[in-house]
Design a protein around this motif. Structure first.
Motif, PDB file in Angstrom:
ATOM      1  N   ILE A 166       0.850  -1.182   0.000  1.00 50.34           N
ATOM      2  CA  ILE A 166       0.000   0.000   0.000  1.00 50.34           C
ATOM      3  C   ILE A 166       0.887   1.232   0.000  1.00 50.34           C
ATOM      4  O   ILE A 166       1.858   1.326   0.761  1.00 50.34           O
ATOM      5  N   ARG A 167       0.560   2.195  -0.829  1.00 49.29           N
ATOM      6  CA  ARG A 167       1.393   3.381  -0.946  1.00 49.29           C
ATOM      7  C   ARG A 167       1.456   4.143   0.380  1.00 49.29           C
ATOM      8  O   ARG A 167       0.435   4.433   0.996  1.00 49.29           O
ATOM      9  N   GLY A 168       2.660   4.443   0.807  1.00 47.79           N
ATOM     10  CA  GLY A 168       2.874   5.121   2.079  1.00 47.79           C
ATOM     11  C   GLY A 168       3.087   4.190   3.246  1.00 47.79           C
ATOM     12  O   GLY A 168       3.375   4.639   4.350  1.00 47.79           O
ATOM     13  N   ALA A 169       2.945   2.877   3.023  1.00 49.85           N
ATOM     14  CA  ALA A 169       3.181   1.889   4.093  1.00 49.85           C
ATOM     15  C   ALA A 169       3.906   0.687   3.509  1.00 49.85           C
ATOM     16  O   ALA A 169       3.565  -0.456   3.775  1.00 49.85           O
ATOM     17  N   GLU A 170       4.935   0.956   2.705  1.00 47.11           N
ATOM     18  CA  GLU A 170       5.663  -0.103   2.010  1.00 47.11           C
ATOM     19  C   GLU A 170       6.611  -0.848   2.941  1.00 47.11           C
ATOM     20  O   GLU A 170       6.848  -0.440   4.081  1.00 47.11           O
ATOM     21  N   ASP A 171       7.177  -1.944   2.411  1.00 43.68           N
ATOM     22  CA  ASP A 171       8.195  -2.684   3.149  1.00 43.68           C
ATOM     23  C   ASP A 171       9.421  -1.803   3.369  1.00 43.68           C
ATOM     24  O   ASP A 171       9.829  -1.054   2.476  1.00 43.68           O
ATOM     25  N   LEU A 172       9.996  -1.899   4.570  1.00 44.96           N
ATOM     26  CA  LEU A 172      11.229  -1.196   4.908  1.00 44.96           C
ATOM     27  C   LEU A 172      12.225  -2.188   5.477  1.00 44.96           C
ATOM     28  O   LEU A 172      11.830  -3.162   6.130  1.00 44.96           O
ATOM     29  N   GLY A 173      13.508  -1.960   5.242  1.00 40.62           N
ATOM     30  CA  GLY A 173      14.524  -2.844   5.810  1.00 40.62           C
ATOM     31  C   GLY A 173      15.902  -2.212   5.747  1.00 40.62           C
ATOM     32  O   GLY A 173      16.300  -1.676   4.711  1.00 40.62           O
ATOM     33  N   GLU A 174      16.621  -2.261   6.871  1.00 41.42           N
ATOM     34  CA  GLU A 174      17.963  -1.690   6.948  1.00 41.42           C
ATOM     35  C   GLU A 174      18.907  -2.619   7.700  1.00 41.42           C
ATOM     36  O   GLU A 174      18.514  -3.249   8.684  1.00 41.42           O
ATOM     37  N   ALA A 175      20.125  -2.681   7.243  1.00 43.73           N
ATOM     38  CA  ALA A 175      21.214  -3.322   7.978  1.00 43.73           C
ATOM     39  C   ALA A 175      22.166  -2.217   8.420  1.00 43.73           C
ATOM     40  O   ALA A 175      22.530  -1.345   7.623  1.00 43.73           O
ATOM     41  N   ARG A 176      22.554  -2.233   9.702  1.00 46.50           N
ATOM     42  CA  ARG A 176      23.409  -1.179  10.257  1.00 46.50           C
ATOM     43  C   ARG A 176      24.637  -1.797  10.927  1.00 46.50           C
ATOM     44  O   ARG A 176      24.512  -2.739  11.706  1.00 46.50           O
ATOM     45  N   LEU A 177      25.767  -1.229  10.636  1.00 44.86           N
ATOM     46  CA  LEU A 177      27.021  -1.601  11.284  1.00 44.86           C
ATOM     47  C   LEU A 177      27.464  -0.420  12.125  1.00 44.86           C
ATOM     48  O   LEU A 177      27.709   0.672  11.597  1.00 44.86           O
ATOM     49  N   GLY A 178      27.529  -0.607  13.459  1.00 44.50           N
ATOM     50  CA  GLY A 178      27.763   0.519  14.348  1.00 44.50           C
ATOM     51  C   GLY A 178      28.976   0.363  15.238  1.00 44.50           C
ATOM     52  O   GLY A 178      29.523  -0.727  15.419  1.00 44.50           O
ATOM     53  N   LEU A 179      29.376   1.494  15.829  1.00 42.15           N
ATOM     54  CA  LEU A 179      30.462   1.537  16.790  1.00 42.15           C
ATOM     55  C   LEU A 179      30.115   2.574  17.844  1.00 42.15           C
ATOM     56  O   LEU A 179      29.855   3.737  17.518  1.00 42.15           O
ATOM     57  N   ARG A 180      30.081   2.136  19.125  1.00 45.50           N
ATOM     58  CA  ARG A 180      29.753   3.036  20.224  1.00 45.50           C
ATOM     59  C   ARG A 180      30.983   3.269  21.082  1.00 45.50           C
ATOM     60  O   ARG A 180      31.746   2.341  21.377  1.00 45.50           O
ATOM     61  N   ILE A 181      31.161   4.525  21.498  1.00 46.67           N
ATOM     62  CA  ILE A 181      32.273   4.912  22.364  1.00 46.67           C
ATOM     63  C   ILE A 181      31.682   5.438  23.664  1.00 46.67           C
ATOM     64  O   ILE A 181      30.845   6.334  23.666  1.00 46.67           O
ATOM     65  N   GLY A 182      32.143   4.874  24.806  1.00 52.11           N
ATOM     66  CA  GLY A 182      31.665   5.325  26.102  1.00 52.11           C
ATOM     67  C   GLY A 182      30.557   4.444  26.644  1.00 52.11           C
ATOM     68  O   GLY A 182      29.988   3.612  25.935  1.00 52.11           O
ATOM     69  N   ARG A 183      30.225   4.645  27.929  1.00 56.86           N
ATOM     70  CA  ARG A 183      29.194   3.843  28.586  1.00 56.86           C
ATOM     71  C   ARG A 183      28.051   4.724  29.086  1.00 56.86           C
ATOM     72  O   ARG A 183      27.007   4.780  28.469  1.00 56.86           O
ATOM     73  N   ARG A 184      28.258   5.420  30.214  1.00 59.48           N
ATOM     74  CA  ARG A 184      27.175   6.263  30.712  1.00 59.48           C
ATOM     75  C   ARG A 184      26.919   7.450  29.790  1.00 59.48           C
ATOM     76  O   ARG A 184      25.789   7.844  29.562  1.00 59.48           O
ATOM     77  N   ARG A 185      27.994   8.020  29.266  1.00 57.84           N
ATOM     78  CA  ARG A 185      27.885   9.029  28.205  1.00 57.84           C
ATOM     79  C   ARG A 185      28.539   8.443  26.968  1.00 57.84           C
ATOM     80  O   ARG A 185      29.688   8.029  27.033  1.00 57.84           O
ATOM     81  N   TRP A 186      27.822   8.417  25.851  1.00 61.20           N
ATOM     82  CA  TRP A 186      28.319   7.664  24.714  1.00 61.20           C
ATOM     83  C   TRP A 186      28.027   8.361  23.387  1.00 61.20           C
ATOM     84  O   TRP A 186      27.137   9.224  23.274  1.00 61.20           O
ATOM     85  N   LEU A 187      28.787   7.959  22.395  1.00 66.37           N
ATOM     86  CA  LEU A 187      28.605   8.391  21.011  1.00 66.37           C
ATOM     87  C   LEU A 187      28.542   7.138  20.149  1.00 66.37           C
ATOM     88  O   LEU A 187      29.409   6.271  20.247  1.00 66.37           O
ATOM     89  N   ARG A 188      27.502   7.038  19.319  1.00 64.75           N
ATOM     90  CA  ARG A 188      27.381   5.902  18.417  1.00 64.75           C
ATOM     91  C   ARG A 188      27.328   6.393  16.974  1.00 64.75           C
ATOM     92  O   ARG A 188      26.595   7.337  16.652  1.00 64.75           O
ATOM     93  N   ILE A 189      28.119   5.743  16.114  1.00 67.06           N
ATOM     94  CA  ILE A 189      28.109   6.012  14.677  1.00 67.06           C
ATOM     95  C   ILE A 189      27.719   4.722  13.974  1.00 67.06           C
ATOM     96  O   ILE A 189      28.308   3.661  14.229  1.00 67.06           O
ATOM     97  N   GLU A 190      26.715   4.800  13.077  1.00 67.23           N
ATOM     98  CA  GLU A 190      26.236   3.625  12.370  1.00 67.23           C
ATOM     99  C   GLU A 190      26.222   3.869  10.865  1.00 67.23           C
ATOM    100  O   GLU A 190      25.715   4.902  10.409  1.00 67.23           O
ATOM    101  N   ALA A 191      26.773   2.936  10.126  1.00 64.38           N
ATOM    102  CA  ALA A 191      26.658   2.931   8.675  1.00 64.38           C
ATOM    103  C   ALA A 191      25.399   2.167   8.296  1.00 64.38           C
ATOM    104  O   ALA A 191      25.129   1.093   8.837  1.00 64.38           O
ATOM    105  N   VAL A 192      24.610   2.709   7.371  1.00 64.65           N
ATOM    106  CA  VAL A 192      23.304   2.158   7.017  1.00 64.65           C
ATOM    107  C   VAL A 192      23.337   1.629   5.587  1.00 64.65           C
ATOM    108  O   VAL A 192      23.874   2.297   4.682  1.00 64.65           O
TER     109      VAL A 192
END
Length: 288
Positions: A235-261
């Motif tokens: 249905i238009r506007g409610a199509e199939d969606l799908g992503e694979a993400r490869l990420g890297l997080r730095i820190g624990r209580r305060r953190w930064l995450r970068i993800e390639a999509v």
């Protein structure tokens, strides 16, 4: 309200969803982007408040209702969660979406306005959510029920989103096996469409994530998306969606995450990057 009652009558699953929504707040789902996975670090932890904010740059993203393909900026994507006992309540959204058209694949929906310069912008979705932990805090496997609704805050004339209410519910689990933290969620999304002859679309929601949390740099792999029912075409506007993400997080209580999509469905971006900053404040009393 009449529409909600009609939905409740169709299946027991939907009835349970709406009854839950009447008691506690819920979360939402966007047209352009798949539903994000729950924050299992908050669900599994003690009393806490967490917050995150970020941005995404996505290439070759289709805007279904506008009938165009382009590059998308998600700016000010945020979420704030409060955890107490077995319950996590979260509010979030996207402050602004900027879309630059590069090509057209279909005619726009009738009320979508044309843009001479190829630039479209709109507020993103805003939502609230509730997750309920179903297992004991000491259990090696944490299970949780999540349910929600998307708030109709976008503009139909821009063609980036649907100004409509959506509901969803998922069941998920998280566990640590050796050094790998694994989590997954599956559930049902009930999306309002723009088609008079097909007013709602039921989709399967899914997400799986694996990460290694014991290091300063935490690598992760995430797969998430949605699939429409097999009895009809998309249905238009409610199509199939799908992503694979490869990420890297730095820190624990305060953190930064970068993800390639990397998108693997037609209406997901070909590629992109997501950057998120987050923090968690532990509310447990010392020695308590």
């Amino acid at each position: 309200m009449i529409g909600i009652v009609a939905v409740c009558r169709r299946t027991l699953v939907r009835k349970a969803l709406v009854c839950f929504a009447g008691v506690l707040p819920a979360v939402a789902h966007a047209q352009l982007r798949p539903l994000e996975q729950s924050d299992w670090s908050v669900i599994r932890g003690g009393p806490a408040i967490s917050a995150r904010i970020g941005a995404a740059r996505l290439f070759d993203q289709r805007a279904s209702l506008a009938g165009t393909t382009g590059d998308l900026w998600d700016l000010g994507t945020f979420a704030v969660a409060w955890q107490t006992g077995r319950v996590v309540i979260e509010a979030g959204g996207t402050l602004q979406r900027l879309f630059r058209e590069t090509s057209r694949f279909d005619e726009p929906y009738p009320d979508v306005e044309s843009v001479s310069d190829g630039d479209r912008n709109d507020s993103g979705d805003y939502r609230i959510s509730t997750s309920v932990r179903l297992t004991r805090k000491e259990s090696p496997v944490t299970a949780a029920l999540r349910f929600g609704t998307r708030l109709p805050t976008t503009d139909n004339t821009t063609g980036l989103e649907r100004d409509a209410v959506d509901f969803f519910t998922t069941i998920g689990a998280a566990a640590t096996i050796n050094m790998i933290a694994i989590s997954g969620e599956f559930g049902l999304g009930i999306h309002t469409t723009r088609e008079p002859a097909f007013e709602q679309e039921d989709v399967l929601l899914y997400s799986i994530r694996a990460e290694v949390p014991r290091f300063l740099l935490v690598p992760s792999v995430t797969i998430l998306g949605q699939r429409h029912g097999t009895g009809h075409s998309e249905i238009r506007g409610a199509e199939d969606l799908g992503e694979a993400r490869l990420g890297l997080r730095i820190g624990r209580r305060r953190w930064l995450r970068i993800e390639a999509v990397r998108g693997y469905e037609t209406f997901s971006p070909e590629s992109g990057v997501i950057v998120t900053l987050g923090t968690t404040l532990n509310l447990a009393r010392p020695g308590g």
